[in-house]
Design an enzyme around this catalytic site. Structure first.
Site, PDB file in Angstrom:
ATOM      1  N   GLU A  91       0.861  -1.190   0.000  1.00 64.04           N
ATOM      2  CA  GLU A  91       0.000   0.000   0.000  1.00 64.04           C
ATOM      3  C   GLU A  91       0.893   1.234   0.000  1.00 64.04           C
ATOM      4  O   GLU A  91       1.970   1.220   0.590  1.00 64.04           O
ATOM      5  CB  GLU A  91      -0.908  -0.011   1.235  1.00 64.04           C
ATOM      6  CG  GLU A  91      -1.830   1.175   1.378  1.00 64.04           C
ATOM      7  CD  GLU A  91      -2.762   1.360   0.185  1.00 64.04           C
ATOM      8  OE1 GLU A  91      -2.682   2.441  -0.439  1.00 64.04           O
ATOM      9  OE2 GLU A  91      -3.541   0.449  -0.137  1.00 64.04           O
TER      10      GLU A  91
ATOM     11  N   ASP B  75      -7.766   1.803  -8.370  1.00 64.36           N
ATOM     12  CA  ASP B  75      -8.344   3.056  -8.874  1.00 64.36           C
ATOM     13  C   ASP B  75      -8.702   2.871 -10.343  1.00 64.36           C
ATOM     14  O   ASP B  75      -7.848   2.509 -11.151  1.00 64.36           O
ATOM     15  CB  ASP B  75      -7.340   4.190  -8.709  1.00 64.36           C
ATOM     16  CG  ASP B  75      -7.965   5.558  -8.900  1.00 64.36           C
ATOM     17  OD1 ASP B  75      -8.882   5.690  -9.740  1.00 64.36           O
ATOM     18  OD2 ASP B  75      -7.547   6.493  -8.211  1.00 64.36           O
TER      19      ASP B  75
ATOM     20  N   LYS C   8     -11.524   8.648 -16.427  1.00 67.55           N
ATOM     21  CA  LYS C   8     -11.380   9.535 -17.585  1.00 67.55           C
ATOM     22  C   LYS C   8     -10.409   8.936 -18.589  1.00 67.55           C
ATOM     23  O   LYS C   8      -9.344   8.444 -18.217  1.00 67.55           O
ATOM     24  CB  LYS C   8     -10.888  10.908 -17.150  1.00 67.55           C
ATOM     25  CG  LYS C   8     -11.886  11.662 -16.282  1.00 67.55           C
ATOM     26  CD  LYS C   8     -11.340  12.999 -15.884  1.00 67.55           C
ATOM     27  CE  LYS C   8     -12.335  13.717 -14.979  1.00 67.55           C
ATOM     28  NZ  LYS C   8     -11.790  14.970 -14.469  1.00 67.55           N
TER      29      LYS C   8
END
Length: 190
Positions: free
Chosen positions: A80, A130, A134
């Site tokens: 992470e 994620d 776009k």
């Protein structure tokens, strides 16, 4: 990169747990001067020889903690970039007294390139990366050819890759990148 840095401070309790447990359980993918970390000797780090699971993007570790408790025979390396998320998982591991979870703070690609031995992973989990929805940001998506090449190199034959997303567009993207490859076999049912 496939992530953006977040700045947040740890609570007093999180900082105390971090200071006490991180030296034993944690590593960083890159030093402060940008040098990549060395290859991990998992048997030495975990103190045993067991199947190794790499989780890229463990977040706050809710699922990581639950799976590690249910699968004590597996050694889990949680990767992470966000320190606060790692601190939450570290606290959970500490409270549960788990011995099968270790931490690497940094980019999953860096970890695979420099810290994981070829053919050493039994499984890789990438849950809800994620989606970068776009079109101009698609180049930042984690699941792409370079990552899949690294996974193919570091995973054992027969190892399992689990990817989850709740974005239809990203699911299509993942399948478009995975299905044509001959080094991965699609086993999931619709």
């Amino acid at each position: 990169t496939s992530f953006r840095s977040r700045r947040s401070s740890l609570s007093t309790g999180q900082q105390s747990t971090w200071d006490r447990r991180w030296p034993e359980l944690g590593k960083v993918a890159r030093s402060d001067d940008g040098e990549p970390a060395a290859l991990i000797d998992t048997a030495a780090w975990f103190g045993r020889t067991a199947p190794v699971v790499l989780e890229i993007g463990s977040g706050t570790g809710i699922s990581t903690l639950a799976m590690a408790q249910e699968e004590p025979h597996l050694d889990v390396i949680a990767v992470e970039v966000y320190r606060k998320g790692m601190a939450q998982l570290l606290g959970g591991v500490d409270r549960a007294g788990l011995t099968n979870v270790r931490f690497v703070r940094g980019d999953g690609v860096d970890v695979l390139e420099h810290m994981i031995a070829p053919g050493s992973l039994t499984a890789v989990r990438v849950f809800f990366p994620d989606p970068w929805p776009k079109a101009r940001h698609h180049k930042r998506r984690l699941i792409q050819k370079p990552l899949l090449d690294l996974l193919a190199r570091t995973m054992k034959p027969g190892a399992e890759l689990r990817i989850a997303t709740d974005w239809d567009d990203y699911a299509t993207w993942i399948l478009e990148h995975l299905l044509p490859r001959t080094d991965f076999t699609w086993l999931a049912e619709k």
